[in-house]
Design an enzyme around this catalytic site. Structure first.
Site, PDB file in Angstrom:
ATOM      1  N   ARG A 131      41.407  57.443  52.120  1.00  0.00           N
ATOM      2  CA  ARG A 131      42.609  56.776  51.586  1.00  0.00           C
ATOM      3  C   ARG A 131      42.776  55.338  52.062  1.00  0.00           C
ATOM      4  O   ARG A 131      43.857  54.770  52.004  1.00  0.00           O
ATOM      5  CB  ARG A 131      43.886  57.566  51.896  1.00  0.00           C
ATOM      6  CG  ARG A 131      43.868  58.973  51.336  1.00  0.00           C
ATOM      7  CD  ARG A 131      45.245  59.558  51.191  1.00  0.00           C
ATOM      8  NE  ARG A 131      45.149  60.896  50.661  1.00  0.00           N
ATOM      9  CZ  ARG A 131      45.004  61.986  51.400  1.00  0.00           C
ATOM     10  NH1 ARG A 131      44.971  61.879  52.718  1.00  0.00           N
ATOM     11  NH2 ARG A 131      44.902  63.157  50.837  1.00  0.00           N
ATOM     12  N   ARG A 165      48.031  35.133  38.100  1.00  0.00           N
ATOM     13  CA  ARG A 165      46.666  35.500  38.493  1.00  0.00           C
ATOM     14  C   ARG A 165      45.776  35.759  37.270  1.00  0.00           C
ATOM     15  O   ARG A 165      44.559  35.562  37.334  1.00  0.00           O
ATOM     16  CB  ARG A 165      46.679  36.718  39.423  1.00  0.00           C
ATOM     17  CG  ARG A 165      45.285  37.056  39.915  1.00  0.00           C
ATOM     18  CD  ARG A 165      45.243  37.972  41.105  1.00  0.00           C
ATOM     19  NE  ARG A 165      43.849  38.185  41.496  1.00  0.00           N
ATOM     20  CZ  ARG A 165      43.446  38.809  42.572  1.00  0.00           C
ATOM     21  NH1 ARG A 165      44.352  39.304  43.416  1.00  0.00           N
ATOM     22  NH2 ARG A 165      42.175  38.953  42.848  1.00  0.00           N
ATOM     23  N   ASN A 215      41.233  34.811  34.766  1.00  0.00           N
ATOM     24  CA  ASN A 215      40.353  35.519  33.838  1.00  0.00           C
ATOM     25  C   ASN A 215      39.975  34.663  32.635  1.00  0.00           C
ATOM     26  O   ASN A 215      39.510  35.199  31.620  1.00  0.00           O
ATOM     27  CB  ASN A 215      41.027  36.811  33.353  1.00  0.00           C
ATOM     28  CG  ASN A 215      41.208  37.788  34.491  1.00  0.00           C
ATOM     29  OD1 ASN A 215      40.330  37.915  35.331  1.00  0.00           O
ATOM     30  ND2 ASN A 215      42.344  38.451  34.536  1.00  0.00           N
ATOM     31  N   HIS A 275      27.102  37.686  35.299  1.00  0.00           N
ATOM     32  CA  HIS A 275      28.550  37.586  35.110  1.00  0.00           C
ATOM     33  C   HIS A 275      28.974  36.128  34.873  1.00  0.00           C
ATOM     34  O   HIS A 275      29.716  35.825  33.927  1.00  0.00           O
ATOM     35  CB  HIS A 275      29.261  38.161  36.347  1.00  0.00           C
ATOM     36  CG  HIS A 275      30.749  38.035  36.291  1.00  0.00           C
ATOM     37  ND1 HIS A 275      31.542  38.789  35.456  1.00  0.00           N
ATOM     38  CD2 HIS A 275      31.596  37.205  36.956  1.00  0.00           C
ATOM     39  CE1 HIS A 275      32.811  38.447  35.608  1.00  0.00           C
ATOM     40  NE2 HIS A 275      32.870  37.488  36.512  1.00  0.00           N
ATOM     41  N   LYS A 312      40.393  42.156  44.700  1.00  0.00           N
ATOM     42  CA  LYS A 312      40.066  42.994  43.533  1.00  0.00           C
ATOM     43  C   LYS A 312      38.757  43.687  43.839  1.00  0.00           C
ATOM     44  O   LYS A 312      37.750  43.026  44.124  1.00  0.00           O
ATOM     45  CB  LYS A 312      39.905  42.151  42.278  1.00  0.00           C
ATOM     46  CG  LYS A 312      41.204  41.834  41.592  1.00  0.00           C
ATOM     47  CD  LYS A 312      40.927  41.253  40.216  1.00  0.00           C
ATOM     48  CE  LYS A 312      42.207  40.868  39.536  1.00  0.00           C
ATOM     49  NZ  LYS A 312      41.946  40.173  38.253  1.00  0.00           N
ATOM     50  N   HIS A 337      36.957  35.548  30.613  1.00  0.00           N
ATOM     51  CA  HIS A 337      36.467  36.865  31.045  1.00  0.00           C
ATOM     52  C   HIS A 337      36.582  37.933  29.954  1.00  0.00           C
ATOM     53  O   HIS A 337      35.792  38.873  29.939  1.00  0.00           O
ATOM     54  CB  HIS A 337      37.218  37.331  32.306  1.00  0.00           C
ATOM     55  CG  HIS A 337      36.755  36.631  33.547  1.00  0.00           C
ATOM     56  ND1 HIS A 337      36.771  35.268  33.695  1.00  0.00           N
ATOM     57  CD2 HIS A 337      36.263  37.111  34.730  1.00  0.00           C
ATOM     58  CE1 HIS A 337      36.317  34.940  34.898  1.00  0.00           C
ATOM     59  NE2 HIS A 337      35.997  36.037  35.544  1.00  0.00           N
ATOM     60  N   GLU A 358      32.286  29.793  37.762  1.00  0.00           N
ATOM     61  CA  GLU A 358      33.616  30.111  38.309  1.00  0.00           C
ATOM     62  C   GLU A 358      34.237  28.875  38.964  1.00  0.00           C
ATOM     63  O   GLU A 358      35.461  28.717  38.979  1.00  0.00           O
ATOM     64  CB  GLU A 358      33.538  31.272  39.313  1.00  0.00           C
ATOM     65  CG  GLU A 358      32.924  32.576  38.768  1.00  0.00           C
ATOM     66  CD  GLU A 358      33.867  33.436  37.919  1.00  0.00           C
ATOM     67  OE1 GLU A 358      34.946  32.949  37.523  1.00  0.00           O
ATOM     68  OE2 GLU A 358      33.494  34.600  37.636  1.00  0.00           O
ATOM     69  N   HIS A 406      33.322  39.650  29.564  1.00  0.00           N
ATOM     70  CA  HIS A 406      33.112  41.076  29.846  1.00  0.00           C
ATOM     71  C   HIS A 406      32.525  41.775  28.618  1.00  0.00           C
ATOM     72  O   HIS A 406      31.687  42.678  28.742  1.00  0.00           O
ATOM     73  CB  HIS A 406      34.430  41.736  30.264  1.00  0.00           C
ATOM     74  CG  HIS A 406      34.850  41.397  31.665  1.00  0.00           C
ATOM     75  ND1 HIS A 406      36.105  41.666  32.154  1.00  0.00           N
ATOM     76  CD2 HIS A 406      34.174  40.821  32.685  1.00  0.00           C
ATOM     77  CE1 HIS A 406      36.182  41.258  33.411  1.00  0.00           C
ATOM     78  NE2 HIS A 406      35.026  40.740  33.754  1.00  0.00           N
ATOM     79  N   GLU A 411      48.532  40.529  39.973  1.00  0.00           N
ATOM     80  CA  GLU A 411      48.337  40.042  38.609  1.00  0.00           C
ATOM     81  C   GLU A 411      49.447  40.459  37.660  1.00  0.00           C
ATOM     82  O   GLU A 411      49.210  41.042  36.591  1.00  0.00           O
ATOM     83  CB  GLU A 411      46.966  40.498  38.065  1.00  0.00           C
ATOM     84  CG  GLU A 411      46.518  39.651  36.879  1.00  0.00           C
ATOM     85  CD  GLU A 411      45.078  39.892  36.454  1.00  0.00           C
ATOM     86  OE1 GLU A 411      44.192  39.753  37.308  1.00  0.00           O
ATOM     87  OE2 GLU A 411      44.873  40.218  35.286  1.00  0.00           O
ATOM     88  N   LYS A 468      42.081  29.598  44.616  1.00  0.00           N
ATOM     89  CA  LYS A 468      42.177  31.051  44.464  1.00  0.00           C
ATOM     90  C   LYS A 468      43.191  31.637  45.452  1.00  0.00           C
ATOM     91  O   LYS A 468      43.994  32.504  45.106  1.00  0.00           O
ATOM     92  CB  LYS A 468      40.815  31.717  44.645  1.00  0.00           C
ATOM     93  CG  LYS A 468      40.905  33.238  44.554  1.00  0.00           C
ATOM     94  CD  LYS A 468      39.959  33.880  43.614  1.00  0.00           C
ATOM     95  CE  LYS A 468      40.330  35.362  43.403  1.00  0.00           C
ATOM     96  NZ  LYS A 468      39.248  36.166  42.901  1.00  0.00           N
TER      97      LYS A 468
END
Ligand code: NAD
Ligand code: GLY
Length: 358
Positions: A118, A238, A242, A262, A140, A245, A182, A249, A234, A224
């Site tokens: 956990r 935030r 993306n 990526h 993330k 992205h 990026e 993606h 987000e 960042k």
């Protein structure tokens, strides 16, 4: 060495940027509060850097797990190999995981740390430019699903990020370019002056000028860190991180994980976002041209894969995490340095942008 902070109250953490940091035992151990330490890396990075890192951790009960290298291994099966190693070696819940590698190792190790018993502590030692400017900062974590990129994961912040810029010496040019995508993203979404600086310094960055690279990394991390501090989960700004992205993606999933890097997919996606913004009259043709030129100067692809058509893009983009109540939202540009997240774009113009792919 320069140190920045991600300000998150009691979970605030430092980002250390400098040379020869992997050999700095005091720095690497300063943020470890446990006896047991598991270094997670892959079979490309292990021969380069694992021994050095383990030497600095010799005061701890340190073990390591070496994953197969590649985006195609960023999945639940590989995650399970980390859990198996932890359980077999009886790691308990006050252990620390150390992610030594690029964004794949960082994301999967972070998710292992978020979910093992956990939640346990972890540190990031990013070794690609992309991981140093983006994925190691902000918490993330996650893995891919065959149906969608980064679809399984959790927010889990590291205890610190140690960026040894010397590790970039062994990174190949294609991977360096992927990281530059990026870096360019930060200029596009937040900082027109930084975009100008990148236009002036792209040749030096690709020639790996140490000072110029260090500035690009520090500046990217500072943007960042500021965005993450303002919107960790987000719910707002935030999402601007993306940019490109949603398209990117779709390219990564559509072409098969690992075929397009990526950063390459994000680069093409950012130009598609710029193109769509221009079709709405929000961005001038000149700004689109500057974006295209800078991406080209960075050695990045600017055209979507020929094998993907509009229908495949639409299908894959519908699985994006920014979809709310069935509505696709995209990060688009009002100017260089000024991005918005919006569902308020015209479908036929999106079709025209995606039509560029076929
Ligand atoms: P990667 O982790 O696959 O690393 C690229 C390649 O470089 C790999 O083959 C790796 O073994 C090798 N490598 C790493 N460091 C090296 C070094 N110093 N010398 C030589 N080779 C080295 O890819 P990446 O571009 O670092 O990361 C991409 C991943 O990051 C994607 O899965 C993406 O989804 C994720 N990502 C996450 C976030 C986030 O916020 N968590 C942000 C951006 C990207
Ligand atoms: N790379 C996107 C984010 O960290 O939010």
């Amino acid at each position: 060495m320069k140190t920045l902070t991600v300000e998150l109250g009691s979970r605030s953490y430092p980002i250390h940027v400098g040379q020869q940091l992997l050999g700095n035992a005091e720095l690497l151990t300063r943020h470890i509060r446990s006896r047991q330490v598991m270094v997670v890396t892959n079979d490309t990075i292990a021969p380069l850097y694992l021994e050095n890192v383990r030497q600095q951790l010799s005061d701890f009960d340190t073990a390591s797990v070496i994953l197969p290298d590649g985006e195609q291994y960023k999945n639940l099966d590989t995650l399970n190999t980390i859990f198996t190693a932890l359980l077999e070696q009886r790691f308990n819940r006050d252990c620390t995981l150390v992610a030594l590698g690029g964004g794949v190792v960082g994301d999967i190790t972070g998710f292992a740390a978020a979910s093992y018993q956990r939640g346990v502590a972890f540190l990031q030692i990013p070794t690609t430019l992309l991981a140093q400017v983006d994925s190691s900062v902000g918490g993330k974590t996650g893995v891919n699903h065959p149906l969608g990129k980064n679809m399984i994961g959790a927010f889990h912040q590291p205890g610190c990020v140690v960026i040894d810029t010397d590790t970039l010496d062994t990174l190949d040019d294609r991977q360096l370019s992927a990281g530059l995508a990026e870096v360019i993203k930060y200029g596009l979404i937040r900082d027109a002056g930084f975009f100008d600086w990148l236009e002036a310094n792209m040749a030096a960055l690709r020639a790996r000028d140490k000072q110029v690279l260090a500035y690009a990394i520090e500046h990217s991390c500072s943007i960042k860190a500021e965005i993450v501090a303002a919107d960790e989960r987000e719910s707002g700004q935030r999402a601007l991180l993306n940019l490109g992205h949603t398209f990117g993606h779709a390219i990564e999933t559509g072409t098969g994980y690992g075929n397009w890097l990526h950063g390459e997919a994000v680069a093409t996606g950012m130009l598609m976002a710029a193109d769509l913004s221009a079709r709405h009259g929000w961005l001038s043709a000149d700004m689109v041209q500057r974006t295209k030129h800078l991406l080209q100067q960075a050695g990045l692809p600017i055209s979507p894969p020929a094998e993907m058509d509009e229908a495949q893009f639409m299908k894959l983009m519908a699985i994006d995490k920014k979809v709310v109540d069935g509505e696709l939202r995209l990060v688009l540009l009002k100017a260089i340095g000024d991005a918005i997240v919006t569902g308020d774009f015209r479908a036929e113009l999106l079709g025209e942008t995606l039509g560029l792919a076929s």
